[in-house]
Design a protein around this motif. Structure first.
Motif, PDB file in Angstrom:
ATOM      1  N   SER A 164      50.313 -32.955  38.815  1.00  0.00           N
ATOM      2  CA  SER A 164      50.999 -34.095  38.201  1.00  0.00           C
ATOM      3  C   SER A 164      50.017 -35.049  37.533  1.00  0.00           C
ATOM      4  O   SER A 164      50.387 -36.166  37.166  1.00  0.00           O
ATOM      5  CB  SER A 164      51.796 -34.863  39.264  1.00  0.00           C
ATOM      6  N   ASN A 165      48.759 -34.603  37.407  1.00  0.00           N
ATOM      7  CA  ASN A 165      47.701 -35.452  36.848  1.00  0.00           C
ATOM      8  C   ASN A 165      47.494 -36.695  37.709  1.00  0.00           C
ATOM      9  O   ASN A 165      47.217 -37.790  37.212  1.00  0.00           O
ATOM     10  CB  ASN A 165      48.008 -35.855  35.398  1.00  0.00           C
ATOM     11  N   THR A 166      47.697 -36.523  39.002  1.00  0.00           N
ATOM     12  CA  THR A 166      47.458 -37.587  39.971  1.00  0.00           C
ATOM     13  C   THR A 166      46.433 -37.079  40.990  1.00  0.00           C
ATOM     14  O   THR A 166      45.996 -35.937  40.921  1.00  0.00           O
ATOM     15  CB  THR A 166      48.746 -37.981  40.714  1.00  0.00           C
ATOM     16  N   ASP A 167      46.062 -37.939  41.911  1.00  0.00           N
ATOM     17  CA  ASP A 167      45.212 -37.540  43.023  1.00  0.00           C
ATOM     18  C   ASP A 167      45.988 -37.706  44.329  1.00  0.00           C
ATOM     19  O   ASP A 167      46.982 -38.432  44.388  1.00  0.00           O
ATOM     20  CB  ASP A 167      43.956 -38.431  43.090  1.00  0.00           C
TER      21      ASP A 167
END
Lengths: 117, 110
Positions: free
Chosen positions: B96-99
């Motif tokens: 999700s292009n998150t960490d």
């Protein structure tokens, strides 16, 4: 040397908003993203979101969607994290951190936000 | 996004080796070689110890090493020292292009 200096402790009432700043120095601010991480007392690190300081693109954790706003002021080399509709469970230390590649290599000193009626 | 799973605590005697696991899914740990490990001393900001699964930043002791197999990453501390006593967190990039961070592990030197 690289430094990230955050604003000071905040005490807020439930329902209020808080805005924490993170001033960068020692490098070109727009070359590295800034991430925000939360840590409630005695709890784990929790990733909140990040901002591309160059073009302003942002991405938030789903958990904070609608309550979290991350911005930056390139002229001041400063990133901001604003959290609204605060509740007691938001009491935590908030950290900003610089991203290099996909790692967070420099961190701010942390800002304690206390939410209490 | 649920936290990555780490053991709550790991302990060892000085000089021993210990390993901390970090289990995620194919959407995070298993899907990318972007696993990091952070050390956090009480009252301090986290410190980057390992990035991209197995790389050490300059200045980090070579007693710290990382690896990954499938959806599980591991941090090994060799020659355990008193100064290694701290909380350790893994993190991973996600699809999700998150960490996402792990649940955290308290390392105790006996």
């Amino acid at each position: 040397q690289v430094l990230l200096v955050q604003s000071g402790t905040e005490v807020k009432k439930p329902g209020a908003s808080v805005k924490v700043s993170c001033q960068a120095s020692g490098y070109t601010f727009t070359n590295y993203a800034i991430h925000w991480v939360r840590q409630a007392p005695g709890q784990r690190l929790e990733w909140m979101g990040w901002i591309n300081t160059g073009n302003g693109n942002i991405n938030y954790s789903q958990k904070f969607q609608g309550r979290l706003t991350i911005t930056r002021d390139t002229s001041a080399s400063t990133a901001y994290m604003e959290l609204s509709s605060l509740r007691s469970e938001d009491t935590a230390v908030f950290y900003c951190a610089r991203r290099i590649g996909r790692a967070l290599d420099y961190w701010g000193q942390g800002t304690l936000v206390s939410v209490s009626s | 996004q649920s936290a990555l799973t780490q053991p709550a605590s790991v302990s060892g005697s000085p000089g021993q080796s210990i390993a901390i696991s970090c289990t995620g899914t194919s959407s995070d740990v298993g899907g990318y070689n972007h696993v990091c490990w952070y050390q956090q001393q009480p009252g301090k900001a986290p410190k980057l110890m390992i990035y991209d699964v197995s790389n050490r930043p300059s200045g980090v002791s070579d007693r710290f090493s990382g690896s990954k197999s499938g959806n599980t990453a591991s941090l090994t501390i060799s020659g355990l020292q008193a100064e290694d006593e701290a909380d350790y967190y893994c993190s991973s990039f996600t699809n999700s292009n998150t960490d996402v961070f792990g649940s955290g592990t308290k390392v105790t030197v006996l």
